[in-house]
Design a protein around this motif. Structure first.
Motif, mmCIF file in Angstrom:
data_model
loop_
_atom_site.group_PDB
_atom_site.id
_atom_site.type_symbol
_atom_site.label_atom_id
_atom_site.label_comp_id
_atom_site.label_asym_id
_atom_site.label_seq_id
_atom_site.Cartn_x
_atom_site.Cartn_y
_atom_site.Cartn_z
ATOM 1 N N ASP A 1 6.737 3.136 -1.650
ATOM 2 C CA ASP A 1 8.046 2.586 -1.997
ATOM 3 C C ASP A 1 7.977 1.919 -3.365
ATOM 4 O O ASP A 1 6.902 1.533 -3.839
ATOM 5 N N LEU A 2 9.126 1.768 -3.974
ATOM 6 C CA LEU A 2 9.180 1.273 -5.347
ATOM 7 C C LEU A 2 8.645 -0.153 -5.469
ATOM 8 O O LEU A 2 7.981 -0.491 -6.456
ATOM 9 N N ARG A 3 8.899 -0.981 -4.475
ATOM 10 C CA ARG A 3 8.401 -2.360 -4.527
ATOM 11 C C ARG A 3 6.876 -2.394 -4.527
ATOM 12 O O ARG A 3 6.256 -3.107 -5.322
ATOM 13 N N ALA A 4 6.257 -1.628 -3.622
ATOM 14 C CA ALA A 4 4.797 -1.596 -3.555
ATOM 15 C C ALA A 4 4.205 -1.088 -4.866
ATOM 16 O O ALA A 4 3.223 -1.640 -5.374
ATOM 17 N N LYS A 5 4.789 -0.039 -5.417
ATOM 18 C CA LYS A 5 4.299 0.493 -6.687
ATOM 19 C C LYS A 5 4.439 -0.537 -7.805
ATOM 20 O O LYS A 5 3.562 -0.652 -8.682
ATOM 21 N N THR A 6 5.524 -1.305 -7.768
ATOM 22 C CA THR A 6 5.743 -2.321 -8.803
ATOM 23 C C THR A 6 4.675 -3.401 -8.749
ATOM 24 O O THR A 6 4.095 -3.774 -9.778
ATOM 25 N N ALA B 1 0.808 -1.227 0.000
ATOM 26 C CA ALA B 1 0.000 0.000 0.000
ATOM 27 C C ALA B 1 0.839 1.275 0.000
ATOM 28 O O ALA B 1 0.289 2.359 -0.154
ATOM 29 N N GLY B 2 2.137 1.143 0.177
ATOM 30 C CA GLY B 2 2.979 2.325 0.344
ATOM 31 C C GLY B 2 3.436 2.953 -0.959
ATOM 32 O O GLY B 2 3.038 2.548 -2.059
ATOM 33 N N ALA C 1 -5.623 -2.803 -0.998
ATOM 34 C CA ALA C 1 -4.262 -2.532 -0.529
ATOM 35 C C ALA C 1 -4.346 -2.008 0.897
ATOM 36 O O ALA C 1 -4.804 -0.892 1.136
ATOM 37 N N ILE C 2 -3.911 -2.816 1.838
ATOM 38 C CA ILE C 2 -4.049 -2.512 3.265
ATOM 39 C C ILE C 2 -2.677 -2.198 3.838
ATOM 40 O O ILE C 2 -1.737 -2.977 3.661
ATOM 41 N N PRO C 3 -2.497 -1.082 4.530
ATOM 42 C CA PRO C 3 -1.187 -0.747 5.104
ATOM 43 C C PRO C 3 -0.634 -1.879 5.968
ATOM 44 O O PRO C 3 -1.392 -2.532 6.699
ATOM 45 N N PRO C 4 0.662 -2.113 5.909
ATOM 46 C CA PRO C 4 1.269 -3.257 6.614
ATOM 47 C C PRO C 4 0.992 -3.295 8.106
ATOM 48 O O PRO C 4 0.803 -4.377 8.672
ATOM 49 N N ASP C 5 0.972 -2.128 8.772
ATOM 50 C CA ASP C 5 0.810 -2.119 10.227
ATOM 51 C C ASP C 5 -0.475 -2.800 10.683
ATOM 52 O O ASP C 5 -0.505 -3.425 11.742
#
Length: 450
Positions: A61-66, A58-59, A87-91
């Protein structure tokens, strides 16, 4: 992995398993969509296949966007599928998934973690294997690194997910400029490590940066690799289940003794137990320390906080061999990252679409793209060097040619992992290896035979 999150997950999944045993186990996803391959009563009209996906990319960062870009591409390529992707935030992700699992309302696909998280979902009867998909694509299957499927093989010859990432926790980062300045050999043996520590100390340079304020750091990054070199992996696995091995055995006490040697030889900076891992990374990248033992997360952190000029002299290797040790020295601790798991309630056309989406998000193209987002994958792929940092490129190629051994707190009970974490802090303050070993053994024995 924090002990709080481990404990919370255990409590949540305990209630989940009870609920799952009594819940409705008929087909369909969490949104109530019925299997579509046996469609009837609709006059032959073709309806869109409904599919639900929960993930934590959900963030920004490049991995999440990918990963999200591959989800969007799947939607474009499959107009016959109505994909509800959350897409749910990791926390808050694990708790939300545990809540729907407790009600037996799992989404068709959910991102799960290796270890107790996915294992408890399997034990609750909430997942089904994807072995058919993997076996139908042998070239794809063959490119995964050794051990990639191990955490997700819950029964013989049945695989439950294909990992999208990799956890690597004990990479030895070192500053080539400092090694060259003081004519120090990059250590491949324990004696060479002790000699390097002495030379750097003699010249006012901290040998190894460590931020152990959160006490999992020394355990996750250092002791797992050191201990495996002494005991071998099979001993650890046996000790974890208390089968013909105990943590009070001489080989584990010896392993703790090697960590104590680092402490006694002043390998770490003063106050290592009072600064965090991020502070240690900055201390290292600023040239104050010659080495740092850390995980792949340091690659991401330095890519965001350090300049390419600062990272250029940094290289990576593995911890040195231990004399007479039973473990392979060409290893790092780590293992498979998370992957997409298929709900046991998903059938028919929804299942077919779900398997197609799993391949889209963890197939060769996605693995390459994720790797090029400066994120480790447990997959043998070639990456474009121009798309990643110089340090990531070095680490990526290192990991491809090394073996993987278990991270201790991924295997130990929460209580025994905490005993080891705190015990390493005690060793840094003058404690005895025998005392730490006894505490770890007592805690693990209680977990195995409560």
């Amino acid at each position: 992995m924090s002990q709080a999150s481990r404990a919370g997950l255990a409590l949540a999944l305990a209630s989940m398993m009870l609920a799952a045993c009594s819940g409705n186990n008929e087909g369909g996803g969490a949104n109530g969509s019925a299997p579509t391959s046996d469609a009837s009563g609709n006059g032959g009209k073709q309806e869109k296949v409904k599919l639900t996906l929960w993930h934590n990319f959900a963030g920004d960062d490049l991995r999440a966007k990918t990963v999200r870009s591959f989800i969007d591409q799947f939607k474009q390529d499959n107009p016959d599928v109505e994909l509800d992707a959350q897409a749910i935030p990791p926390d808050g992700y694990r708790q939300r998934l545990a809540t729907v699992a407790a009600a037996n309302e799992m989404p068709d696909l959910s991102f799960v973690y290796a270890g107790s998280h996915s294992a408890e979902l399997y034990k609750a009867g909430l997942l089904q294997p994807i072995t058919g998909l993997i076996d139908a694509n042998p070239e794809w299957k063959g490119k995964f690194l050794s051990g990639a499927f191990d955490p997700y093989t819950f029964e013989p010859n049945q695989i439950y997910t294909a990992p999208l990432g990799m956890s690597a926790t004990s990479i030895l980062y070192y500053n080539t400029s400092l090694f060259e300045k003081y004519s120090v050999k990059v250590p491949t043996t324990w004696d060479e490590m002790l000699a390097a520590i002495k030379t750097f100390n003699d010249n006012g340079v901290t040998p190894i940066a460590l931020g152990n304020k959160a006490p999992w750091v020394a355990q996750s990054t250092i002791i797992g690799s050191l201990a495996d070199r002494v005991t071998g992996t099979e001993w650890f696995k046996n000790a974890a289940v208390q089968k013909d091995a105990k943590f009070t055995d001489p080989q584990f006490v010896e392993a703790l003794g090697y960590f104590k040697q680092l402490v006694d030889n002043k390998a770490f900076q003063e106050g290592a137990n009072s600064i965090d891992n991020t502070q240690a990374e900055q201390y290292f990248i600023q040239g104050n320390a010659a080495m740092m033992v850390s995980g792949a997360w340091t690659l991401t952190n330095l890519a965001a906080a350090a300049s390419e000029e600062q990272m250029k002299p940094i290289d990576v290797t593995v911890l040195p061999a231990i004399p007479g040790g039973k473990g392979d020295a060409n290893t790092i601790t780590g293992g498979a990252g998370g992957g997409l798991a298929l709900s046991s309630r998903t059938t028919g056309a929804a299942k077919e679409a779900a398997l197609k989406l799993i391949y889209a998000l963890s197939g060769p193209e996605a693995q390459k793209a994720i790797a090029e987002s400066n994120s480790m994958v447990m997959y043998d792929t070639e990456i474009d060097q121009s798309k990643v940092t110089s340090l990531y490129y070095k680490a990526f190629n290192l990991v491809k040619k090394t073996g993987i051994t278990p991270v201790y707190d991924a295997i130990l009970s929460a209580e025994s992992a905490e005993a080891l974490n705190n015990g390493l802090q005690e060793l840094m303050m003058g404690g005895k290896p025998e005392d730490v070993a006894q505490k770890v053994q007592d805690a693990q024995a209680r977990a195995v035979t409560p």
